[in-house]
Enzyme design. Structure first.
Site, PDB file in Angstrom:
ATOM      1  CD  GLU A 153      -3.022  -0.547   0.238  1.00  0.00           C
ATOM      2  OE1 GLU A 153      -2.946  -0.138  -1.129  1.00  0.00           O
ATOM      3  OE2 GLU A 153      -4.423  -0.154   0.757  1.00  0.00           O
TER       4      GLU A 153
ATOM      5  CB  THR B 142      -5.534   6.203  -2.494  1.00  0.00           C
ATOM      6  OG1 THR B 142      -6.518   5.339  -2.815  1.00  0.00           O
ATOM      7  CG2 THR B 142      -5.502   6.341  -1.164  1.00  0.00           C
TER       8      THR B 142
HETATM    9  N1  HSE Z   1      -8.070   5.434   4.926  1.00  0.00           N
HETATM   10  C1  HSE Z   1      -7.457   5.333   3.390  1.00  0.00           C
HETATM   11  C2  HSE Z   1      -7.934   7.010   3.154  1.00  0.00           C
HETATM   12  C3  HSE Z   1      -8.349   4.393   2.844  1.00  0.00           C
HETATM   13  O1  HSE Z   1      -8.970   7.319   3.176  1.00  0.00           O
HETATM   14  O2  HSE Z   1      -7.043   7.557   2.599  1.00  0.00           O
HETATM   15  C4  HSE Z   1      -8.061   4.423   1.266  1.00  0.00           C
HETATM   16  O3  HSE Z   1      -8.952   3.526   0.379  1.00  0.00           O
END
Ligand code: HSE
Length: 313
Positions: A132, A185
């Site tokens: 990630e 993201t």
């Molecule tokens: N918690 C992370 C965000 C999840 O909101 O950036 C990304 O899927």
């Protein structure tokens, strides 16, 4: 050395769950990604085939979440093997449904099986988190942990990966609607404010504690009241066309609550019972259609198993 092809599945996940930015996530039953892995003696990890990504994902192992996860695994376990990886993407990229996480997690479950299942699910987690980090510049665990372990999870601490499974009512059904736009993201994280007011912080941690309580006590009203997000939703919802209209459609049709799935653009709703969830899914999808945005819908209970090996010949 086991040279069979091992195939594993890892599910889509909904991270954040409104009030729990970076600390809550849960797994769906479907859709999910599939990864096939075969050990070899090359000493290298190669990604030889990716299907379903419209040729958008990097084929270099060190730039692909599957490849990174497997490299991390082999390095940590001091195995001298190489591995060949084939990935079938069923999850849309940049969708907020934990696409990069599902690929990494399926790869880890497959390589662990191929090498005799020496590591526990929890032991595999750091490798998925590293994948990630490579994919979006942030080592958040709220997609990889539920994809790997299943259920509704709380990431109490992401440095030590202190993960707690929260029991959920059997009647709790999730709806996820994926409108056909992409949000990275990394961009969505960039948009976040770097500081919070004390007022907002108090509201958010009140809701996170209440959501856990609501889930454990099977108190659907409390679950609904807790699905409020004053941290990410105000800044991220503006990237999702029709957000307020779609959310209102969910609530008008009986959803307990509705918010952004992960970093978006997908939206999720939680519902009491399958019939309610089907109605909410239809209403949300229609609300996107009203603004000429195509959207796919998924309805699923909480998947308590997480990723699975599906064949090993
Ligand atoms: N918690 C992370 C965000 C999840 O909101 O950036 C990304 O899927």
């Amino acid at each position: 050395m086991n040279t069979n092809w091992i195939k594993a599945f890892a599910p889509a996940t909904v991270a954040n769950v409104s009030c729990g930015f970076d600390v809550f996530g849960f797994a769906l039953h479907q859709p999910g990604d599939e990864v096939e892995i075969r050990l070899n003696d090359s000493g290298h990890v190669t990604v030889t085939q990716i299907m379903g990504d419209a040729n958008l994902l990097p084929r270099e192992a060190h730039l692909n979440t599957c490849g990174v996860a497997v490299q991390q695994f082999l390095h940590a376990t001091k195995l001298a093997h190489g591995a060949e990886i084939k990935l079938t993407k069923n999850l849309p990229l940049g969708s907020g449904m934990g696409s990069s996480a599902a690929s990494a997690v399926a790869a880890l479950v497959a390589i662990n099986h191929a090498t005799g299942n020496k590591l526990s699910r929890k032991d595999l987690l750091p490798f998925a988190v590293e994948a990630e980090r490579m994919a979006c510049g942030s080592a958040h665990a709220d997609n990889v942990a539920p994809a790997l372990m299943g259920g509704f999870v709380l990431i109490r601490d992401k440095e030590t990966l202190d993960i707690i499974n929260i029991p959920t009512p059997a009647e709790l059904i999730a709806v996820v609607i994926h409108p056909h736009i992409e949000i990275k993201t990394s961009d969505a994280r960039q948009a976040m404010r770097k500081t919070l007011s004390l007022h907002d912080a108090v509201k958010q941690w009140g809701n996170t504690a209440a959501l856990v309580t609501g889930l454990m006590k099977e108190d659907f009203d409390l679950i609904g009241r807790s699905l409020e997000d004053v941290v990410a939703e105000p800044v991220r919802s503006i990237f999702i066309p029709g957000y307020d209209r779609v959310k209102q459609a969910a609530l008008n049709n009986g959803a307990l609550g509705c918010g952004i799935s992960g970093s978006g653009p997908s939206m999720f709703a939680l519902c009491k019972g399958e019939a309610s969830a089907q109605q909410v899914a239809k209403a949300m999808q229609e609300a996107f259609q009203d603004i000429q945005l195509k959207a796919d819908s998924y309805v699923s209970g909480i998947n308590s198993n997480g990723a699975q090996v599906i064949s090993s010949q």
